[in-house]
Design a protein around this motif. Sequence first.
Motif, short mmCIF file in Angstrom:
data_model
loop_
_atom_site.label_atom_id
_atom_site.label_comp_id
_atom_site.label_asym_id
_atom_site.label_seq_id
_atom_site.Cartn_x
_atom_site.Cartn_y
_atom_site.Cartn_z
N LEU A 1 49.71 30.70 45.55
CA LEU A 1 49.13 31.04 44.25
C LEU A 1 47.72 31.58 44.41
O LEU A 1 47.33 32.53 43.72
N THR A 2 46.95 31.01 45.33
CA THR A 2 45.60 31.52 45.59
C THR A 2 45.67 32.94 46.15
O THR A 2 44.91 33.81 45.73
N GLY A 3 46.59 33.17 47.06
CA GLY A 3 46.76 34.52 47.60
C GLY A 3 47.16 35.52 46.55
O GLY A 3 46.69 36.66 46.56
N TRP A 4 48.01 35.10 45.62
CA TRP A 4 48.42 35.98 44.52
C TRP A 4 47.21 36.35 43.67
O TRP A 4 47.02 37.51 43.31
N TYR A 5 46.37 35.35 43.35
CA TYR A 5 45.18 35.63 42.55
C TYR A 5 44.23 36.57 43.29
O TYR A 5 43.71 37.52 42.70
N VAL A 6 44.01 36.33 44.56
CA VAL A 6 43.10 37.18 45.35
C VAL A 6 43.62 38.61 45.40
O VAL A 6 42.86 39.57 45.23
N ARG A 7 44.92 38.77 45.61
CA ARG A 7 45.50 40.12 45.65
C ARG A 7 45.32 40.83 44.31
O ARG A 7 44.95 42.00 44.25
N LYS A 8 45.58 40.11 43.23
CA LYS A 8 45.44 40.70 41.90
C LYS A 8 43.97 41.03 41.62
O LYS A 8 43.65 42.08 41.05
N ALA A 9 43.07 40.14 42.02
CA ALA A 9 41.64 40.37 41.81
C ALA A 9 41.14 41.56 42.62
O ALA A 9 40.32 42.34 42.14
N ASN A 10 41.65 41.70 43.84
CA ASN A 10 41.18 42.79 44.71
C ASN A 10 41.80 44.14 44.38
O ASN A 10 41.32 45.16 44.86
N THR A 11 42.86 44.15 43.60
CA THR A 11 43.48 45.42 43.24
C THR A 11 43.22 45.73 41.77
O THR A 11 42.36 46.53 41.44
N GLU A 12 43.95 45.11 40.92
CA GLU A 12 43.92 45.42 39.49
C GLU A 12 42.56 45.12 38.85
O GLU A 12 41.99 45.97 38.17
N PHE A 13 42.03 43.92 39.08
CA PHE A 13 40.77 43.55 38.43
C PHE A 13 39.59 44.34 38.97
O PHE A 13 38.69 44.71 38.22
N ASP A 14 39.58 44.60 40.26
CA ASP A 14 38.49 45.40 40.83
C ASP A 14 38.52 46.84 40.33
O ASP A 14 37.47 47.44 40.11
N GLN B 1 39.13 43.14 27.64
CA GLN B 1 40.49 42.98 28.16
C GLN B 1 40.47 42.35 29.56
O GLN B 1 41.26 41.47 29.87
N LEU B 2 39.55 42.81 30.40
CA LEU B 2 39.43 42.28 31.76
C LEU B 2 39.11 40.79 31.73
O LEU B 2 39.74 39.99 32.42
N VAL B 3 38.14 40.41 30.93
CA VAL B 3 37.75 39.00 30.83
C VAL B 3 38.92 38.15 30.34
O VAL B 3 39.19 37.07 30.88
N GLN B 4 39.62 38.65 29.34
CA GLN B 4 40.75 37.90 28.78
C GLN B 4 41.88 37.76 29.80
O GLN B 4 42.41 36.66 30.01
#
Length: 102
Positions: free
Chosen positions: A78-91, A17-20
């Motif tokens: 958009l880059t900031g949005w991805y970084v925020r999502k990566a640092n919270t939800e994905f991490d 799920q994470l990869v997808q």
Amino acid sequence: MSNEIYRRVEADPAYQQLVQRRGRLAMLLSVTTLVAYYAFMAVVAFAPHALSPTIFEGGTLTIGAPIGAALIIGSWLLTGWYVRKANTEFDQLTHAIAERAK
């Protein structure tokens, strides 16, 4: 790490799920940015008169300049949005998957 841990991680449904989800978001943001930039370049190349009106009567700054600046700022956002999502939800998902694999 051993191969067994790698196999457990890859077999975890949360990992799939994470990869997808991460891949889908990266593709969406990449396509959005590329389409915006290429559309702007196409207008500059094939219809430059569309961007040539000045912002103020008698001025020299055309509407193309703020549109170009907006594209750059938009890509930063958009880059900031991805970084925020990566640092919270994905991490969080990554940490949970790693804990289960131990």
